[in-house]
Design an enzyme around this catalytic site. Structure first.
Site, short mmCIF file in Angstrom:
data_model
loop_
_atom_site.label_atom_id
_atom_site.label_comp_id
_atom_site.label_asym_id
_atom_site.label_seq_id
_atom_site.Cartn_x
_atom_site.Cartn_y
_atom_site.Cartn_z
N ARG A 260 1.13 -1.14 -0.35
CA ARG A 260 -0.15 0.14 0.26
C ARG A 260 1.08 1.51 0.32
NH1 ARG A 260 -5.11 -2.10 4.36
NH2 ARG A 260 -5.40 -3.40 3.42
N ARG A 275 2.37 0.47 10.03
CA ARG A 275 1.79 1.02 8.95
C ARG A 275 2.68 1.73 8.46
NH1 ARG A 275 -3.15 4.10 7.80
NH2 ARG A 275 -3.32 4.06 9.94
N GLU A 347 -6.35 -0.76 16.01
CA GLU A 347 -6.72 -1.87 14.80
C GLU A 347 -6.17 -3.21 14.32
OE1 GLU A 347 -8.37 -2.39 9.88
OE2 GLU A 347 -7.44 0.24 11.33
N SER A 350 -10.19 -5.86 10.22
CA SER A 350 -11.28 -5.32 9.95
C SER A 350 -12.63 -6.42 9.32
CB SER A 350 -11.43 -3.91 8.37
OG SER A 350 -10.80 -2.71 9.30
N ARG A 389 1.04 -6.31 12.26
CA ARG A 389 0.40 -5.84 13.80
C ARG A 389 0.02 -6.58 14.91
NH1 ARG A 389 -3.60 -0.87 12.35
NH2 ARG A 389 -2.48 0.16 10.85
#
Length: 425
Positions: A260, A275, A347, A350, A389
């Site tokens: 990403r 990230r 987070e 999801s 994560r």
């Protein structure tokens, strides 16, 4: 992708759904584009029919030596032959304009999704486990990790910001987490896959990243896209297919690298492993009938929660508001894990249900046994889990005062029975 027929039939409901997303009404414009397209189709069809009819009439007129009628018909056919290509071009342009507008609009949220602007408006659904309390000052993962093999400096030297070289004990823990997740999800009925990491435009359009979010992706010199998540590859397994409904649900999982650009994340999480431009994630994808999708959303979320529970990590489930929800989602549950070093929840998964939104973009349908009619499938996707994560969460929740990290019971079989990881491991 939205169904223009549904918009024509209930424009107010469509605009109400967009309003929950914070968007202006669009139904009137879309219906007008559709009416223009349909009028051109009608005119084109009538012109083709008249051309064929007139062409046949020319022969009949010539057979009766009615030269005047034949000449008039020939002039009419010549005019139609000149007009019809222009009509075809206009109809194609109108259809493409409508498709582009429909493709640019996000999915409509389900009725139970709270309206809100951002993450501050998300709804807490459940908290599982008390936040970890340590007998010493908690350190963040970027302070614990370097001694165990999270090499931020070399990663940045090799590739730039938001890249990390993972080595030694950290690499072992990372591998163990990924394999644990795959094995656990396979036991829950997800088929393990190894999908392509490079995909075509059609695949990224199907899952909704194109055309609107191209800047969030990396593209290769030959025009393919590096996947931002295995959702893209796994969901597109069923593109352009008609599935037998008795085969559903289909459930796929994969552990892949993800890429990403983080175009919208300037200044956020610039430190550490949270990230990254390149990271690994275990993905879950389900393909269901419309009747199955509600139960499947809950099931998928429970599978992700089961991983966190097995690892002994405190977490909470949030229902995302409309302003924090992804483009293709009709409803999303986020799982947020407790990080004692940061002193807050972050987070880690999801899980989204997309209804038939992606299926329309992919033309993925199903057919009940014994019937001719088809309908669009429903698609769901979820993280099970983001491996990096999860590694961060293990480091922070299982950190020891001497700098080592205790191993969760669920991971010990994957680490040859080790109880702790330290620099020597």
């Amino acid at each position: 992708m939205h169904d223009i027929r549904a918009i024509r039939e209930n424009p107010a409901a469509f605009d109400a759904g967009l309003a929950k997303r914070g968007l202006e009404p669009q139904a009137a414009e879309l219906v007008a584009l559709d009416e223009k397209r349909r009028a051109l189709i009608t005119e084109l069809q009538a012109g083709l029919a008249r051309r064929n009819e007139a062409s046949k009439a020319i022969g009949a007129a010539k057979a009766t030596k009615d030269e005047a009628t034949a000449a008039a018909l020939m002039a009419e056919v010549a005019g139609l032959k000149e007009r019809l290509p222009a009509l075809e071009a206009e109809e194609k342009e109108a259809g493409e304009a409508l498709e582009a507008r429909l493709a640019s609009l996000p999915n409509l949220p389900y009725d139970d999704v709270p309206k809100g602007a951002d993450e501050d408006d998300n709804a807490l659904m459940a908290t599982v486990g008390a936040p970890t309390v340590l007998a010493f000052p908690a350190r963040e993962h970027d302070a614990i990790g370097p001694a165990l093999g999270l090499d931020f400096e070399t990663g940045a030297m090799l590739s730039g910001a938001r890249f990390t070289l993972v080595r030694g004990a950290a690499a072992k823990l990372h591998r163990a987490l990924g394999q644990f997740m795959l094995d656990t999800l396979e036991a829950q009925g997800y088929e393990q896959t190894i999908p392509p990491l490079l995909v075509r435009d059609e695949a990224v359009f199907g899952t909704g990243q194109l055309p609107k979010f191209a800047e969030d992706l990396f593209r290769t010199t030959d025009g393919r896209w590096l996947i931002p998540t295995a959702e893209v590859s796994l969901t597109n397994i069923v593109r352009e297919q008609i599935l037998a409904e008795e085969e559903l649900p289909l459930r796929f999982t994969a552990l892949t690298a993800c890429f990403r650009s983080e175009a919208g994340a300037a200044g956020r999480d610039t430190r550490g492993f949270i990230r990254q431009h390149q990271f690994e994630k275990v993905e879950m994808v389900s393909i269901t009938t419309p009747e199955q999708s509600e139960a499947e959303h809950e099931r998928m979320t429970r599978c992700a929660e089961g991983l966190l529970t097995a690892l002994g990590l405190p977490f909470r489930r949030m229902k995302l508001c409309t302003g924090d929800m992804g483009f293709t989602a009709a409803r999303t549950y986020d799982l947020e894990v407790w990080l004692p070093g940061q002193g807050r929840y972050r987070e880690i998964s999801s899980c989204s249900t997309c209804g038939d939104f992606q299926a329309r973009r992919m033309n993925a349908r199903c057919r009940p046994a014994g019937e001719k009619a088809t309908r669009f499938v429903h698609t769901l996707n979820g993280s099970g889990l983001a491996v990096g994560r999860t590694l961060v969460a293990v480091l922070e929740n299982y950190q020891q005062e001497d700098g080592s990290v205790a191993i969760p019971e669920a991971l010990k079989p994957y680490l040859n029975g080790l109880n702790r990881l330290g620099p020597a491991n």
